[in-house]
Design an enzyme around this catalytic site. Structure first.
Site, PDB file in Angstrom:
ATOM      1  N   ASP A 119      20.958  40.559  14.972  1.00  0.00           N
ATOM      2  CA  ASP A 119      19.956  40.034  15.913  1.00  0.00           C
ATOM      3  C   ASP A 119      20.605  39.255  17.065  1.00  0.00           C
ATOM      4  O   ASP A 119      19.944  38.468  17.734  1.00  0.00           O
ATOM      5  CB  ASP A 119      18.935  39.165  15.173  1.00  0.00           C
ATOM      6  CG  ASP A 119      19.594  37.979  14.479  1.00  0.00           C
ATOM      7  OD1 ASP A 119      20.844  37.949  14.432  1.00  0.00           O
ATOM      8  OD2 ASP A 119      18.859  37.094  14.009  1.00  0.00           O
ATOM      9  N   HIS A 142      44.113  48.392  33.159  1.00  0.00           N
ATOM     10  CA  HIS A 142      42.985  47.528  32.785  1.00  0.00           C
ATOM     11  C   HIS A 142      43.329  46.791  31.485  1.00  0.00           C
ATOM     12  O   HIS A 142      42.625  46.897  30.481  1.00  0.00           O
ATOM     13  CB  HIS A 142      41.688  48.341  32.648  1.00  0.00           C
ATOM     14  CG  HIS A 142      41.081  48.697  33.972  1.00  0.00           C
ATOM     15  ND1 HIS A 142      40.001  49.529  34.113  1.00  0.00           N
ATOM     16  CD2 HIS A 142      41.411  48.328  35.225  1.00  0.00           C
ATOM     17  CE1 HIS A 142      39.708  49.653  35.403  1.00  0.00           C
ATOM     18  NE2 HIS A 142      40.556  48.935  36.093  1.00  0.00           N
ATOM     19  N   ASP A 178      44.115  39.837  37.942  1.00  0.00           N
ATOM     20  CA  ASP A 178      43.102  40.653  38.639  1.00  0.00           C
ATOM     21  C   ASP A 178      41.760  40.110  38.180  1.00  0.00           C
ATOM     22  O   ASP A 178      41.378  40.269  37.018  1.00  0.00           O
ATOM     23  CB  ASP A 178      43.283  42.127  38.247  1.00  0.00           C
ATOM     24  CG  ASP A 178      42.278  43.040  38.938  1.00  0.00           C
ATOM     25  OD1 ASP A 178      41.331  42.543  39.580  1.00  0.00           O
ATOM     26  OD2 ASP A 178      42.438  44.267  38.815  1.00  0.00           O
ATOM     27  N   ASP A 210      36.680  40.786  44.018  1.00  0.00           N
ATOM     28  CA  ASP A 210      37.689  41.468  43.201  1.00  0.00           C
ATOM     29  C   ASP A 210      39.047  41.267  43.870  1.00  0.00           C
ATOM     30  O   ASP A 210      39.321  41.868  44.899  1.00  0.00           O
ATOM     31  CB  ASP A 210      37.315  42.961  43.127  1.00  0.00           C
ATOM     32  CG  ASP A 210      38.188  43.746  42.167  1.00  0.00           C
ATOM     33  OD1 ASP A 210      38.985  43.127  41.448  1.00  0.00           O
ATOM     34  OD2 ASP A 210      38.048  44.990  42.128  1.00  0.00           O
ATOM     35  N   HIS A 257      46.449  55.356  40.538  1.00  0.00           N
ATOM     36  CA  HIS A 257      45.013  55.176  40.818  1.00  0.00           C
ATOM     37  C   HIS A 257      44.727  55.293  42.309  1.00  0.00           C
ATOM     38  O   HIS A 257      45.637  55.456  43.124  1.00  0.00           O
ATOM     39  CB  HIS A 257      44.520  53.834  40.252  1.00  0.00           C
ATOM     40  CG  HIS A 257      45.285  52.636  40.738  1.00  0.00           C
ATOM     41  ND1 HIS A 257      45.174  52.145  42.019  1.00  0.00           N
ATOM     42  CD2 HIS A 257      46.180  51.822  40.108  1.00  0.00           C
ATOM     43  CE1 HIS A 257      45.953  51.084  42.148  1.00  0.00           C
ATOM     44  NE2 HIS A 257      46.579  50.867  41.007  1.00  0.00           N
ATOM     45  N   HIS A 259      37.890  50.892  45.927  1.00  0.00           N
ATOM     46  CA  HIS A 259      36.544  51.322  45.570  1.00  0.00           C
ATOM     47  C   HIS A 259      35.535  50.479  46.328  1.00  0.00           C
ATOM     48  O   HIS A 259      35.866  49.409  46.840  1.00  0.00           O
ATOM     49  CB  HIS A 259      36.322  51.168  44.058  1.00  0.00           C
ATOM     50  CG  HIS A 259      36.747  49.814  43.547  1.00  0.00           C
ATOM     51  ND1 HIS A 259      35.915  48.708  43.587  1.00  0.00           N
ATOM     52  CD2 HIS A 259      37.919  49.376  43.023  1.00  0.00           C
ATOM     53  CE1 HIS A 259      36.573  47.669  43.092  1.00  0.00           C
ATOM     54  NE2 HIS A 259      37.793  48.036  42.755  1.00  0.00           N
ATOM     55  N   HIS A 304      32.671  48.009  40.660  1.00  0.00           N
ATOM     56  CA  HIS A 304      32.895  49.380  41.121  1.00  0.00           C
ATOM     57  C   HIS A 304      31.529  49.861  41.590  1.00  0.00           C
ATOM     58  O   HIS A 304      30.750  50.397  40.826  1.00  0.00           O
ATOM     59  CB  HIS A 304      33.458  50.259  39.996  1.00  0.00           C
ATOM     60  CG  HIS A 304      34.855  49.860  39.596  1.00  0.00           C
ATOM     61  ND1 HIS A 304      35.501  50.352  38.501  1.00  0.00           N
ATOM     62  CD2 HIS A 304      35.742  49.008  40.176  1.00  0.00           C
ATOM     63  CE1 HIS A 304      36.711  49.814  38.411  1.00  0.00           C
ATOM     64  NE2 HIS A 304      36.864  48.988  39.411  1.00  0.00           N
ATOM     65  N   GLU A 338      43.828  48.089  47.127  1.00  0.00           N
ATOM     66  CA  GLU A 338      44.597  47.588  45.984  1.00  0.00           C
ATOM     67  C   GLU A 338      45.699  48.540  45.534  1.00  0.00           C
ATOM     68  O   GLU A 338      45.642  49.079  44.430  1.00  0.00           O
ATOM     69  CB  GLU A 338      43.654  47.259  44.823  1.00  0.00           C
ATOM     70  CG  GLU A 338      42.678  48.368  44.439  1.00  0.00           C
ATOM     71  CD  GLU A 338      41.848  47.974  43.229  1.00  0.00           C
ATOM     72  OE1 GLU A 338      42.427  47.572  42.227  1.00  0.00           O
ATOM     73  OE2 GLU A 338      40.604  48.067  43.309  1.00  0.00           O
ATOM     74  N   TYR A 372      53.605  50.720  38.953  1.00  0.00           N
ATOM     75  CA  TYR A 372      53.624  50.372  37.524  1.00  0.00           C
ATOM     76  C   TYR A 372      54.759  51.105  36.821  1.00  0.00           C
ATOM     77  O   TYR A 372      54.978  52.300  37.064  1.00  0.00           O
ATOM     78  CB  TYR A 372      52.279  50.754  36.882  1.00  0.00           C
ATOM     79  CG  TYR A 372      51.102  50.233  37.680  1.00  0.00           C
ATOM     80  CD1 TYR A 372      50.592  48.964  37.465  1.00  0.00           C
ATOM     81  CD2 TYR A 372      50.538  51.018  38.694  1.00  0.00           C
ATOM     82  CE1 TYR A 372      49.540  48.482  38.232  1.00  0.00           C
ATOM     83  CE2 TYR A 372      49.486  50.537  39.470  1.00  0.00           C
ATOM     84  CZ  TYR A 372      48.996  49.268  39.224  1.00  0.00           C
ATOM     85  OH  TYR A 372      47.961  48.794  39.993  1.00  0.00           O
ATOM     86  N   ARG A 380      50.367  44.760  41.533  1.00  0.00           N
ATOM     87  CA  ARG A 380      49.204  45.220  42.321  1.00  0.00           C
ATOM     88  C   ARG A 380      48.768  44.052  43.191  1.00  0.00           C
ATOM     89  O   ARG A 380      48.866  42.888  42.767  1.00  0.00           O
ATOM     90  CB  ARG A 380      48.069  45.653  41.373  1.00  0.00           C
ATOM     91  CG  ARG A 380      46.801  46.078  42.102  1.00  0.00           C
ATOM     92  CD  ARG A 380      45.805  46.822  41.199  1.00  0.00           C
ATOM     93  NE  ARG A 380      45.222  46.028  40.124  1.00  0.00           N
ATOM     94  CZ  ARG A 380      45.489  46.169  38.838  1.00  0.00           C
ATOM     95  NH1 ARG A 380      46.350  47.083  38.448  1.00  0.00           N
ATOM     96  NH2 ARG A 380      44.920  45.404  37.927  1.00  0.00           N
ATOM     97  N   GLU A 430      45.413  42.997  45.712  1.00  0.00           N
ATOM     98  CA  GLU A 430      44.070  43.500  46.013  1.00  0.00           C
ATOM     99  C   GLU A 430      43.265  42.510  46.847  1.00  0.00           C
ATOM    100  O   GLU A 430      43.203  41.317  46.540  1.00  0.00           O
ATOM    101  CB  GLU A 430      43.327  43.751  44.688  1.00  0.00           C
ATOM    102  CG  GLU A 430      41.887  44.214  44.851  1.00  0.00           C
ATOM    103  CD  GLU A 430      41.228  44.558  43.521  1.00  0.00           C
ATOM    104  OE1 GLU A 430      41.655  44.006  42.474  1.00  0.00           O
ATOM    105  OE2 GLU A 430      40.289  45.363  43.528  1.00  0.00           O
TER     106      GLU A 430
HETATM  107  N1  GLY Z   1      39.354  44.878  38.484  1.00  0.00           N
HETATM  108  C1  GLY Z   1      39.300  46.273  38.445  1.00  0.00           C
HETATM  109  C2  GLY Z   1      39.666  46.836  39.734  1.00  0.00           C
HETATM  110  O1  GLY Z   1      40.417  46.230  40.471  1.00  0.00           O
HETATM  111  O2  GLY Z   1      39.190  47.854  40.119  1.00  0.00           O
HETATM  112 MN    MN Z   2      39.301  46.618  42.309  1.00  0.00          MN
HETATM  113 MN    MN Z   3      40.547  44.142  40.611  1.00  0.00          MN
END
Ligand code: GLY
Ligand code: MN
Ligand code: MN
Length: 425
Positions: free
Chosen positions: A38, A236, A253, A264, A343, A347, A354, A374, A378, A392, A394
């Protein structure tokens, strides 16, 4: 000032009305999701329902029918006094209906009600989220044989295909929310700095950042990624199970979500204030790629062109590091960077981190879009002079009339020397 949600409903009605067939749109609240027995996961409003209504209600359905005498309908359950005693009374629906110029229908059977409202329509946009009345109506309509479909829409389209067309372009109030969210994210990064030293657990850093969001009225827009050393090679990374080591780069991140709008940001922080010359080179390569990609952002440019600008710079960098060999144009043609930059360049960003985007990397940038930029590199195992690691960087970028505005420009520094000084001070 006009209610922004009512303006969005108006826009949606115009789009639906301009279609060659008779169309309707049905958007419901997200169902509450059980965590165990519950106990429920914290509730978050459905992004599309919030976009059109501003409501966080758990059991609301919005029906838009531009050809009807009452084009905007809200469907809600009757008041449940017992539930209210346990959970507290929800925000009253009548003022909401008034603000949105909506008719209000009260029923325990929203799916039946939706079906009744869809009579005379040829096509309808419905959600796919299991447990929503909108998806329930989809199931009902799709399981009917032709005789039972009489006068009901035979064409069922996923609601996101419609809502993405609107949500892709942010109005000034939405841009302002994203900017405010980014200020909180920057504040968390600034305030977590004293905690970043050798021996501290990644999860401790993550917990502080999320604590900072909550005390500033925000929520994490997604699970905070705190990845030190080799952990940063996992895109991730969720376990936050490692302890920081001196001289490594720490990837954070993270993004605050404020009033339903996400930010983000990814930054790299040298544990102890300095890092090795090789990791420093890697950082500079990714930063250059990010700055070159951001510079490309303006109306008319393809997302793919922004990606390629970054990928080319990363390829130069991989060659400089001795990880790739050969002619850069040839390496680009072969996509030699892909194992290290697996990647996209970014986005859409908005109510969802996203966010709704209709055509992905092929999309052409237009004024009002907000995207992340971003790039990253890697290495899951040591490569050339590098240990296993990931970098990375971003930021969040608004496409403006002539170019772009970096919404996260002042959120937190990307100058790794300045960061070093802040840490060792
Ligand atoms: N935090 C996930 C991305 O940067 O898309
Ligand atoms: Mn992102
Ligand atoms: Mn991110």
């Amino acid at each position: 000032m006009k209610n922004p949600h009512a303006l969005r409903i108006k826009k949606a009605l115009t789009l639906l009305k301009d279609a060659p067939r008779k169309e309707a749109l049905v958007i419901s609240s997200n169902p509450s999701v059980i965590r165990s027995r519950d106990t429920h996961y914290p509730y978050r409003a459905n992004s599309d329902l919030f976009y059109f209504t501003g409501s966080h209600a758990e059991d609301l359905t919005l029906v838009l029918r531009p050809h009807a005498a009452d084009p905007v309908i809200l469907i809600a359950p009757p008041e449940d006094k017992v539930k209210n005693m346990w959970d507290g009374a929800p925000a009253p629906i009548k003022p909401l209906a008034k603000a949105l110029k909506a008719g209000l229908l009260t029923t325990h059977e929203p799916v039946k009600q939706i079906i009744a409202l869809l009579r005379g329509h040829e096509a309808v946009y419905l959600q796919s989220i299991e447990g929503t009345p909108s998806a329930g109506a989809k199931l009902d309509l799709s399981s009917r044989s032709t005789p039972l479909l009489r006068n009901l829409p035979a064409t069922l389209v996923d609601a996101e295909q419609f809502t993405a067309r609107l949500r892709l372009f942010k109005d000034p109030s939405e841009v302002a929310r994203i900017k405010e969210a980014a200020v909180i994210t920057g504040g968390a990064l600034q305030n977590v700095l004293p905690l970043i030293e050798a021996g501290v657990a990644e999860r401790e850093i993550g917990a502080f950042i999320e604590y900072f969001y909550k005390v500033h009225g925000a929520e994490p827009a997604f699970g905070t990624i705190v990845a030190s050393g080799a952990s940063a090679a996992t895109l991730h990374y969720r376990s936050l199970s490692r302890k920081l080591k001196k001289g490594e780069l720490l990837l954070i991140d993270t993004g605050a979500e404020l009033d339903m709008y996400a930010s983000d940001i990814t930054r790299m922080i040298p544990v102890g204030g300095t890092t090795s010359p090789e990791l420093r080179d890697l950082y500079d390569i990714v930063l250059r790629a990010q700055l070159i990609a951001i510079k490309k952002v303006r109306p008319g440019v393809r997302m793919m062109d922004v990606f390629n600008a970054a990928a080319r710079e990363l390829t130069y960098g991989l060659k400089y590091l001795g990880i790739l060999n050969g002619n850069v144009s040839q390496l680009m043609k072969k996509g030699a960077f892909k194992p290290y930059f697996p990647h996209g360049i970014g986005h859409s960003l908005g109510i969802d981190v996203h966010d709704a985007t209709p055509t992905g990397q092929e999309s052409i940038l237009e004024k009002g879009m907000v995207i992340t930029i971003e790039p990253g590199l890697y290495f899951s195992k040591p490569a050339g002079p590098l240990p296993a690691c990931g970098v990375r960087i971003e930021d969040d970028v608004l496409v403006t009339t002539r170019g772009h505005e970096v919404l996260t420009a002042n959120a937190f520094t990307k100058d790794i020397d300045e960061l070093g000084m802040l840490i060792t001070r």
